[in-house]
Write a protein that holds these residues in place. Structure first.
Motif, mmCIF file in Angstrom:
data_model
loop_
_atom_site.group_PDB
_atom_site.id
_atom_site.type_symbol
_atom_site.label_atom_id
_atom_site.label_comp_id
_atom_site.label_asym_id
_atom_site.label_seq_id
_atom_site.Cartn_x
_atom_site.Cartn_y
_atom_site.Cartn_z
ATOM 1 N N VAL A 83 0.997 -1.315 -0.075
ATOM 2 C CA VAL A 83 -0.030 0.007 -0.070
ATOM 3 C C VAL A 83 0.840 1.161 -0.002
ATOM 4 C CG1 VAL A 83 -1.715 1.396 1.412
ATOM 5 C CG2 VAL A 83 -1.830 -1.271 1.207
ATOM 6 N N ASP A 84 1.977 1.052 0.622
ATOM 7 C CA ASP A 84 3.247 2.395 0.675
ATOM 8 C C ASP A 84 3.288 2.752 -0.757
ATOM 9 O OD1 ASP A 84 2.920 2.314 3.709
ATOM 10 O OD2 ASP A 84 4.600 0.751 3.747
ATOM 11 N N ARG A 85 3.992 1.772 -1.549
ATOM 12 C CA ARG A 85 4.242 1.905 -2.921
ATOM 13 C C ARG A 85 3.366 2.425 -3.786
ATOM 14 N NH1 ARG A 85 7.827 3.734 -3.166
ATOM 15 N NH2 ARG A 85 7.651 3.936 -0.782
ATOM 16 N N VAL A 86 2.226 1.801 -3.621
ATOM 17 C CA VAL A 86 0.970 2.096 -4.432
ATOM 18 C C VAL A 86 0.672 3.547 -4.220
ATOM 19 C CG1 VAL A 86 -1.750 2.032 -4.936
ATOM 20 C CG2 VAL A 86 -0.349 -0.023 -4.739
ATOM 21 N N ALA A 87 0.916 4.066 -2.792
ATOM 22 C CA ALA A 87 0.197 5.457 -2.495
ATOM 23 C C ALA A 87 1.539 6.301 -3.102
ATOM 24 C CB ALA A 87 0.189 5.751 -1.361
ATOM 25 N N ASP A 88 2.695 5.966 -3.000
ATOM 26 C CA ASP A 88 3.802 6.730 -3.489
ATOM 27 C C ASP A 88 3.914 6.908 -5.032
ATOM 28 O OD1 ASP A 88 6.422 8.489 -2.901
ATOM 29 O OD2 ASP A 88 7.258 6.775 -4.165
ATOM 30 N N ASN A 89 3.523 5.670 -5.589
ATOM 31 C CA ASN A 89 3.457 5.629 -7.141
ATOM 32 C C ASN A 89 2.348 6.641 -7.752
ATOM 33 O OD1 ASN A 89 5.401 3.906 -7.249
ATOM 34 N ND2 ASN A 89 4.069 2.109 -7.848
ATOM 35 N N ALA A 90 1.182 6.864 -7.004
ATOM 36 C CA ALA A 90 -0.011 7.489 -7.235
ATOM 37 C C ALA A 90 0.140 8.829 -7.186
ATOM 38 C CB ALA A 90 -1.282 7.052 -6.578
ATOM 39 N N SER A 91 1.212 9.231 -6.098
ATOM 40 C CA SER A 91 1.491 10.672 -5.813
ATOM 41 C C SER A 91 2.524 11.089 -7.204
ATOM 42 C CB SER A 91 2.236 10.858 -4.586
ATOM 43 O OG SER A 91 2.512 12.126 -4.363
ATOM 44 N N GLN A 92 3.412 10.255 -7.337
ATOM 45 C CA GLN A 92 4.269 10.655 -8.561
ATOM 46 C C GLN A 92 3.475 10.762 -9.989
ATOM 47 O OE1 GLN A 92 7.946 8.083 -8.784
ATOM 48 N NE2 GLN A 92 7.940 8.361 -6.409
ATOM 49 N N LEU A 93 2.510 9.973 -10.018
ATOM 50 C CA LEU A 93 1.690 10.019 -11.084
ATOM 51 C C LEU A 93 0.514 10.815 -11.276
ATOM 52 C CD1 LEU A 93 1.444 6.083 -11.773
ATOM 53 C CD2 LEU A 93 2.834 7.563 -13.026
ATOM 54 N N ALA A 94 0.190 11.704 -10.007
ATOM 55 C CA ALA A 94 -0.877 12.694 -10.083
ATOM 56 C C ALA A 94 -2.232 11.968 -10.219
ATOM 57 C CB ALA A 94 -0.489 13.857 -10.846
#
Length: 145
Positions: A83-94
């Motif tokens: 869930v941490d990686r998914v949230a970080d990736n989502a933030s980077q992808l806006a």
């Protein structure tokens, strides 16, 4: 049957019934049936330990897929999602964490349907499949507002 579990994080997947039906339908379109499939939502630390223990990899990742099927055209396995990686990736992808989580859910199922992503060509084909699947999910989810 598709099940969703939390290992060490309090993540709540919204619309579980719709998501399960969508994933099963996508598998069927790939000529697969879904048996016992477990999605396990976890932290970066947990997925790192899984990566070390089972794959001898020492790095963070958003998803690890274990194929447990003993029959052709039957999907059974365990899919660990950070869930941490998914949230970080989502933030980077806006995009929203929920949008990225849907992509990762599809990504794991695509691996179990036999798709790889090791080469640029495989990764591009996987992304095209994810996008197609996500368009179909968008039609199933309730509209906000």
């Amino acid at each position: 049957m598709i099940r969703f579990f939390n290992e060490d994080v309090p993540y709540k997947l919204l619309q579980k019934r719709i998501i399960s039906q969508w994933l099963k339908k996508q598998a069927e379109q790939e000529d697969y049936a879904v048996g016992d499939l477990n999605y396990v939502f976890c932290s970066d630390d947990h997925i790192l330990q899984v990566n070390r223990d089972y794959l001898q990899h020492d790095y963070y990742t958003d998803i690890i897929t274990f194929d447990q099927s003993e029959e052709e055209a039957l999907i059974e396995g365990d899919i660990f999602i950070s869930v941490d990686r998914v949230a970080d990736n989502a933030s980077q992808l806006a995009i929203t964490t929920e949008q990225e989580m849907h992509r990762v859910l599809a990504h794991g199922m695509l691996h179990l349907c036999g798709y790889g992503d090791k080469t640029d060509e495989e990764a591009a084909h996987m992304r095209m499949k994810e996008d197609k699947w996500l368009q179909e999910l968008h039609q199933l989810l309730p509209k906000n507002g």
